[in-house]
Design an enzyme around this catalytic site. Structure first.
Site, short mmCIF file in Angstrom:
data_model
loop_
_atom_site.label_atom_id
_atom_site.label_comp_id
_atom_site.label_asym_id
_atom_site.label_seq_id
_atom_site.Cartn_x
_atom_site.Cartn_y
_atom_site.Cartn_z
N MET A 1 0.69 -1.31 -0.06
CA MET A 1 0.28 -0.38 -0.29
C MET A 1 0.64 1.19 0.13
O MET A 1 1.79 1.40 0.59
CB MET A 1 -0.65 0.11 1.23
CG MET A 1 -2.00 -1.14 1.55
SD MET A 1 -2.48 -1.37 2.82
CE MET A 1 -4.11 -0.07 2.79
N GLN A 70 6.65 -4.58 -5.61
CA GLN A 70 5.40 -4.19 -6.73
C GLN A 70 5.92 -2.62 -7.08
O GLN A 70 6.17 -1.95 -6.65
CB GLN A 70 3.78 -3.93 -5.24
CG GLN A 70 2.80 -3.59 -6.81
CD GLN A 70 1.79 -3.27 -6.05
OE1 GLN A 70 1.22 -2.19 -6.33
NE2 GLN A 70 0.74 -4.54 -6.41
N CYS A 99 -4.32 -0.79 -10.37
CA CYS A 99 -4.16 0.32 -9.50
C CYS A 99 -5.46 1.15 -10.33
O CYS A 99 -5.34 1.83 -11.56
CB CYS A 99 -3.46 1.55 -9.07
SG CYS A 99 -3.50 2.67 -8.88
N ASN A 197 -8.10 -10.66 -2.40
CA ASN A 197 -8.28 -9.51 -2.25
C ASN A 197 -9.18 -8.61 -1.99
O ASN A 197 -10.24 -8.80 -2.71
CB ASN A 197 -7.00 -8.70 -2.88
CG ASN A 197 -6.70 -6.97 -2.51
OD1 ASN A 197 -6.95 -6.22 -3.02
ND2 ASN A 197 -6.61 -7.10 -0.82
N GLY A 198 -9.79 -7.80 -0.84
CA GLY A 198 -10.80 -7.46 -0.69
C GLY A 198 -10.89 -7.51 0.13
O GLY A 198 -12.46 -6.48 0.65
C1 LIG Z 1 -4.26 3.87 0.67
C2 LIG Z 1 -4.02 2.78 0.68
C3 LIG Z 1 -2.55 2.18 -0.82
C4 LIG Z 1 -2.51 1.34 -1.67
N1 LIG Z 1 -2.19 0.93 -2.45
C5 LIG Z 1 -1.83 0.45 -3.15
C6 LIG Z 1 -0.01 -0.17 -3.56
O1 LIG Z 1 0.29 0.21 -3.61
N2 LIG Z 1 -0.70 -1.31 -4.71
C7 LIG Z 1 -1.67 -1.86 -5.10
O2 LIG Z 1 -1.73 -3.20 -5.40
N3 LIG Z 1 -2.76 -1.82 -4.17
C8 LIG Z 1 -3.18 -0.78 -3.35
N4 LIG Z 1 -4.45 -0.13 -2.99
C9 LIG Z 1 -5.29 -1.33 -2.49
C10 LIG Z 1 -5.26 -1.93 -1.80
O3 LIG Z 1 -3.60 -3.21 -2.37
C11 LIG Z 1 -6.37 -3.13 -1.93
O4 LIG Z 1 -6.36 -4.16 -3.38
C12 LIG Z 1 -7.77 -3.16 -1.76
O5 LIG Z 1 -7.60 -1.78 -0.57
C13 LIG Z 1 -8.55 -3.66 -0.83
O6 LIG Z 1 -8.18 -4.73 -0.51
P1 LIG Z 1 -8.78 -4.28 1.39
O7 LIG Z 1 -10.00 -4.88 1.41
O8 LIG Z 1 -7.75 -5.84 2.05
O9 LIG Z 1 -8.19 -3.34 1.68
C14 LIG Z 1 -3.88 0.73 -1.84
C15 LIG Z 1 -5.35 0.61 -0.87
C16 LIG Z 1 -5.20 1.63 -0.12
C17 LIG Z 1 -6.67 2.28 0.30
#
Ligand SMILES: Cc1cc2nc3c(=O)[nH]c(=O)nc-3n(C[C@H](O)[C@H](O)[C@H](O)COP(=O)(O)O)c2cc1C
Length: 505
Positions: A1, A70, A99, A197-198
């Site tokens: 993230m 990544q 993204c 994921n998600g």
């Molecule tokens: C603050 C923030 C930064 C994120 N940065 C990335 C990132 O750098 N690369 C990526 O693949 N996903 C990124 N995501 C998306 C998350 O990896 C993930 O796909 C998304 O939050 C859903 O998963 P979760 O329900 O576990 O949060 C980011 C999400 C948030 C909220």
């Protein structure tokens, strides 16, 4: 993230029981203009931006076999170049194809790759055939389930080792329910591991992660927001109170010299609704690592660690110089961490000084905005008042910009003053130079500047000379610094990373 997945958070997740950790997405060209350096004091490998000396990626032996880099990319050549450069330091390379942000899509990266399959496949094929470590990618689902499965199969055909699937489409936001069924469909159609994921909305503990993966028919799950909120969810024995997690996170941040702004951001994300509490307010007002640590009673540990690192030659943002670290220069004068002025830079400065019309007094003083609650106390205002009271001509400011960094020189009372600290903006550079001037005029006390973090305490030898223009020797760990990872609950020994807007303490 982004902003969350830096070294201290990754180590924290591993400590609590995560099997693998991802870096934040790093754009390919940022890594390509970085230089790899071994930091013996911190025990880390640093990829340093050669234009401003900031850390693009910092890693260490503890995560060597567990960290997945990544990258954000739209180019086969750049992706391959990055992967070749970094494969010795990471366990795998992941391409972000999920993204949905504008900057990604406009650059042909992230979700844009899902709609440009030939390019997405070329990048993955290029990577798979060029590196020896596993290559993976992370996608979002498409609105049509069959198309999603087809897409995943095409990506699988490139020879990747696993695929992360975020169960939302590019237009769906985190508040929308995650489509577990779609992930399950992809998982059953592929022969490589699928990483679900998600699911953060339903995750507060390890058991929830396992259940999420089970519902998605996958063997693994990737957790983002839930881990950002309380990283200890990975623990087999259940999550820890947030305060414990914050303390451990800050301890690792100090140990690995993480930037104050990044540390502050991550703790804010952990506090969430508590940001309005008295502790949250104090955090909001903090700007230095010391100020953050004081809130969680880690002030003494922070002071000691930073002092040790300082004596070992680590100056963090204080050592940032424009183009300090170019290859040809680093051999000459830069230490292993590249944190000293290059030979060329030194010569330039000397030349400037020699040809200067008036002598230049300089100190390494940075401007920390939170030290000046009232505008009337700002250094430039104070200097203006001083000039008026003493019937002197107003100070003349001249700002020099190199790459993305700024430095100001003041001409006042027949003398020139400057701070050797390169600031991130013009205003701060002028205020920093005004502080140097006020110090020499006796308006500001050296001890007060040290106490509020604007100056570092000097080593005895340099203190006697009264000149702290940041020229350092090599960064080798002195015996008193234990660069091994600390045992989990023994916080007090550890500190790195500099990003834009940081102050160096
Ligand atoms: C603050 C923030 C930064 C994120 N940065 C990335 C990132 O750098 N690369 C990526 O693949 N996903 C990124 N995501 C998306 C998350 O990896 C993930 O796909 C998304 O939050 C859903 O998963 P979760 O329900 O576990 O949060 C980011 C999400 C948030 C909220």
């Amino acid at each position: 993230m982004v902003r969350v997945g830096t070294l201290p958070m990754r180590l924290l997740a591993l400590e609590y029981g995560a099997d693998l950790v991802y870096t934040e997405e790093i754009i390919d060209w940022k890594l390509l203009r970085a230089e790899r350096l071994t930091n013996d004091v911190l025990g880390t490998i640093d990829y340093i931006d050669t234009t401003d000396g900031t850390v693009v990626f910092r890693t260490c032996a503890e995560e060597r076999n567990k960290v997945i880099l990544q990258i954000g990319t739209a180019s086969v050549e750049r992706a391959v170049a990055v992967a070749k450069m970094l494969q010795q330091d990471v366990a795998a390379i992941d391409v972000n194809m999920g993204c949905p942000k504008d900057f990604s899509i406009k650059g042909g990266m992230g979700v844009a790759l899902l709609y440009d399959l030939p390019r997405a496949k070329a990048i993955l094929e290029g990577l798979v055939s060029s590196v020896t470590i596993p290559v993976t990618c992370k996608i979002r689902i498409l609105p049509d389930l069959e198309e999603t499965v087809q897409l995943a199969k095409e990506l699988q055909s490139t020879g990747i080792s696993a695929i992360g699937v975020h169960g939302r489409t590019k237009t769906e936001r985190p508040r929308h329910p995650v489509n577990e069924e779609a992930i399950a469909k992809v998982a059953s159609a592929l022969h490589i591991p699928v990483i679900a994921n998600g699911g953060s909305q339903s995750i507060t503990r390890r058991h929830d992660v396992v259940q999420f993966a089970r519902r998605c028919g996958t063997t693994s799950a990737m957790v983002a927001r839930a881990a950002e909120w309380n990283c200890s969810l990975f623990r087999a024995d259940g999550p820890l109170p947030l305060d414990d997690v914050i303390r451990r996170y800050i301890t690792l941040s100090v140990r690995y010299d993480n930037s104050p702004s990044n540390t502050k951001y991550c703790v804010q994300m952990m506090l969430r609704s508590l940001q309005e509490s008295p502790i949250g307010r104090r955090l909001l007002d903090s700007q230095t690592m010391q100020q953050i640590c004081d809130i969680w009673d880690l002030g003494e540990f922070c002071r000691e660690t930073q002092l040790k690192y300082h004596h070992a030659g680590i100056k963090g943002r204080r050592a940032c110089r424009p183009r300090t670290l170019s290859n040809e220069e680093s051999e000459e004068k830069a230490n292993e961490s590249g944190q000293v002025a290059s030979k060329k830079q030194c010569l330039e400065e000397n030349d400037q000084n020699q040809s200067a019309p008036t002598p230049l007094l300089q100190n390494n003083i940075c401007f920390i905005r939170s030290n000046f609650p009232s505008d009337n106390d700002l250094p430039k205002t104070k200097l203006y008042t001083y000039a008026t009271r003493n019937g002197l001509p107003k100070a003349q400011y001249e700002v020099q910009q190199k790459d993305k960094l700024f430095r100001a020189t003041i001409e006042f009372g027949g003398q020139r003053y400057s701070s050797s600290f390169w600031e991130k903006n013009k205003r701060f550079a002028e205020q920093g130079a005004a502080l140097v001037c006020l110090l020499h005029l006796g308006v500001e006390e050296r001890s007060a500047l040290i106490a509020n973090g604007a100056m570092l305490p000097e080593k005895e030898s340099t203190a006697a000379k009264g000149d702290d223009a940041a020229k350092t020797g090599t960064i080798k760990a002195p015996p008193e610094i234990n660069t091994e990872m600390l045992p989990k609950d023994e916080c007090l020994q550890n500190n790195g990373q500099s990003v834009a807007e940081d102050v160096p303490t």
